[in-house]
Design an enzyme around this catalytic site. Structure first.
Site, PDB file in Angstrom:
ATOM      1  N   ASN A 195       0.933  -1.078  -0.110  1.00 36.03           N
ATOM      2  CA  ASN A 195      -0.061  -0.070   0.047  1.00 36.03           C
ATOM      3  C   ASN A 195       0.895   1.325   0.161  1.00 36.03           C
ATOM      4  OD1 ASN A 195      -1.807   2.002   0.505  1.00 36.03           O
ATOM      5  ND2 ASN A 195      -2.391   1.372   2.563  1.00 36.03           N
ATOM      6  N   TRP A 196       1.022   2.099  -1.108  1.00 35.00           N
ATOM      7  CA  TRP A 196       1.866   2.947  -1.267  1.00 35.00           C
ATOM      8  C   TRP A 196       1.326   4.241  -0.681  1.00 35.00           C
ATOM      9  CZ3 TRP A 196       3.938   2.328  -7.209  1.00 35.00           C
ATOM     10  CH2 TRP A 196       4.514   1.197  -7.134  1.00 35.00           C
ATOM     11  N   LYS A 197       0.070   4.264  -0.408  1.00 39.75           N
ATOM     12  CA  LYS A 197      -0.507   5.495   0.189  1.00 39.75           C
ATOM     13  C   LYS A 197      -0.498   6.620  -0.760  1.00 39.75           C
ATOM     14  CE  LYS A 197      -0.056   3.501   4.745  1.00 39.75           C
ATOM     15  NZ  LYS A 197      -0.211   3.672   6.157  1.00 39.75           N
ATOM     16  N   HIS A 207      -9.469   0.669   4.893  1.00 43.85           N
ATOM     17  CA  HIS A 207      -8.363   1.008   5.485  1.00 43.85           C
ATOM     18  C   HIS A 207      -8.589   1.916   6.589  1.00 43.85           C
ATOM     19  CE1 HIS A 207      -4.165   2.313   6.531  1.00 43.85           C
ATOM     20  NE2 HIS A 207      -3.811   1.321   5.769  1.00 43.85           N
ATOM     21  N   GLU A 214      -7.162   4.403   7.654  1.00 37.98           N
ATOM     22  CA  GLU A 214      -6.829   5.853   7.525  1.00 37.98           C
ATOM     23  C   GLU A 214      -8.022   6.240   6.994  1.00 37.98           C
ATOM     24  OE1 GLU A 214      -2.823   5.366   5.501  1.00 37.98           O
ATOM     25  OE2 GLU A 214      -2.042   5.005   7.358  1.00 37.98           O
ATOM     26  N   GLU A 229      -5.397  -5.230  10.628  1.00 35.28           N
ATOM     27  CA  GLU A 229      -4.407  -4.287  10.793  1.00 35.28           C
ATOM     28  C   GLU A 229      -4.761  -3.655  12.030  1.00 35.28           C
ATOM     29  OE1 GLU A 229      -2.295  -3.028   6.857  1.00 35.28           O
ATOM     30  OE2 GLU A 229      -4.100  -1.873   7.026  1.00 35.28           O
ATOM     31  N   GLY A 279       2.317   2.228  10.808  1.00 35.46           N
ATOM     32  CA  GLY A 279       3.110   3.407  10.586  1.00 35.46           C
ATOM     33  C   GLY A 279       3.877   3.753  11.885  1.00 35.46           C
ATOM     34  N   SER A 306       3.210  -2.327  10.429  1.00 30.42           N
ATOM     35  CA  SER A 306       4.868  -2.138  10.657  1.00 30.42           C
ATOM     36  C   SER A 306       5.351  -3.420  10.318  1.00 30.42           C
ATOM     37  CB  SER A 306       5.186  -1.728  11.850  1.00 30.42           C
ATOM     38  OG  SER A 306       4.667  -0.275  12.086  1.00 30.42           O
ATOM     39  N   GLY A 326       2.830  -1.219   4.290  1.00 26.52           N
ATOM     40  CA  GLY A 326       2.831   0.062   4.047  1.00 26.52           C
ATOM     41  C   GLY A 326       4.125   0.696   3.659  1.00 26.52           C
ATOM     42  N   GLY A 327       4.852   1.327   4.614  1.00 26.45           N
ATOM     43  CA  GLY A 327       6.177   1.924   4.583  1.00 26.45           C
ATOM     44  C   GLY A 327       7.226   1.052   3.931  1.00 26.45           C
TER      45      GLY A 327
HETATM   46  C1  PEP Z   1      -0.913   0.029   6.173  1.00 23.43           C
HETATM   47  O1  PEP Z   1      -1.068   1.490   6.212  1.00 23.43           O
HETATM   48  O2  PEP Z   1      -1.741  -0.460   5.372  1.00 23.43           O
HETATM   49  C2  PEP Z   1       0.157  -0.536   6.808  1.00 23.43           C
HETATM   50  C3  PEP Z   1       0.336  -1.657   7.075  1.00 23.43           C
HETATM   51  O3  PEP Z   1       1.049   0.569   6.956  1.00 23.43           O
HETATM   52  P1  PEP Z   1       2.765   0.226   7.623  1.00 23.43           P
HETATM   53  O4  PEP Z   1       3.353  -1.014   7.094  1.00 23.43           O
HETATM   54  O5  PEP Z   1       3.663   1.444   7.158  1.00 23.43           O
HETATM   55  O6  PEP Z   1       2.303   0.037   9.084  1.00 23.43           O
END
Ligand code: PEP
Length: 256
Positions: free
Chosen positions: A9-11, A100, A102, A172, A178, A217, A238-239
């Site tokens: 997920n590149w956001k 999600h 967010e 999640e 994050g 994470s 994500g990251g």
């Molecule tokens: C996400 O936003 O779906 C996610 C898992 O982010 P991160 O890996 O950065 O925690």
């Protein structure tokens, strides 16, 4: 042998040039990944077509697919600024992330709205990656299972046993997204097992084949332990998906 799904997920990150470069680096290595790993790249909607083309150019379409991070629940109409699941399909996407945290947090999305989005995604023959997860406050109040159950029942309302083949659940925990503080393998497995049990109440034996991803994470260091858990069938990253190296290391961490 279990098939794993590793989704990035590149956001709201990348430029058209960096999206293309990141997708190229991922697809160039995709052929060398274990056979039981499939990848999904979810760039910003504006760049999704470019990523689809990059994958096609590299002939990696059977191993790497593209998804959107969100869509509107209607197919078309006066919804300024939105994109629909049919548009996602039209440009060659196979997946859409729904629910999600967010979007729940910043755009006020409710289980009811997300349920409509899940139906819209499935109606196009696409796969929904439906996200559920508790906040830190909810975990501390020992409400994790209650919250997850409510999100599952709300988001999956009216989805049939045939349709659920095209649903992937992503657990999640909001407190892990994050923050660099991933759930431990035991914490994640406990909730995944609960989700699997809820799915079997809803869908019987089909629950065994529904993929449940862990997100929050996940990185090159912790992926192996998390992915070794019996009810963890992949990751939503994500990251760590913004660098080809870390994303691919996660993908190589699966049990093959
Ligand atoms: C996400 O936003 O779906 C996610 C898992 O982010 P991160 O890996 O950065 O925690």
């Amino acid at each position: 042998m279990k098939t794993y799904l590793i989704a990035g997920n590149w956001k709201m990150n990348t430029t058209i040039a960096s999206a293309q470069a990141l997708a190229s680096s991922v697809v160039e290595s995709a052929h060398d990944l274990p056979q039981n790993v499939h990848l999904v790249l979810c760039p910003p909607s504006l760049y999704a077509r470019t990523v689809v083309e990059t994958i096609a150019t590299n002939n990696a379409g059977s191993r790497v697919r593209v998804g959107l991070q969100n869509c509107h629940h209607e197919e078309k109409g006066a919804y300024t600024g939105d994109v629909s699941a049919s548009m996602a399909k039209d440009i060659g996407c196979s997946y859409v992330i729904t629910g999600h945290s967010e979007r729940r947090q910043f755009s006020g999305e409710t289980d009811g709205l997300i349920n409509k989005k899940n139906h819209a995604v499935l109606a196009q023959g696409l796969t929904a990656i439906y996200c559920v997860g508790e906040t830190l406050q909810e975990r501390q109040a020992e409400e994790t299972f209650t919250v997850i159950k409510k999100q599952m029942l709300g988001g999956l309302d009216g989805i049939t046993v045939e349709q659920v083949e095209n649903v992937v659940i992503a657990y999640e925990p909001v407190w892990a997204i994050g923050t660099g503080l991933a759930a431990t393998a035991e914490q994640a497995q406990e909730v995944h097992e609960f989700i699997r049990a809820e799915l079997s109440l809803l869908y019987g034996d089909k629950a065994k084949s529904i993929r449940i991803l862990y997100g929050g994470s996940m990185n090159a260091e912790n992926a192996q332990t998390l992915l070794a858990q019996p009810d963890i069938d992949g990751g939503l990253i994500g990251g760590a998906s913004l660098k080809a190296d870390s994303f691919l290391t996660i993908a190589r961490s699966v049990v093959s």
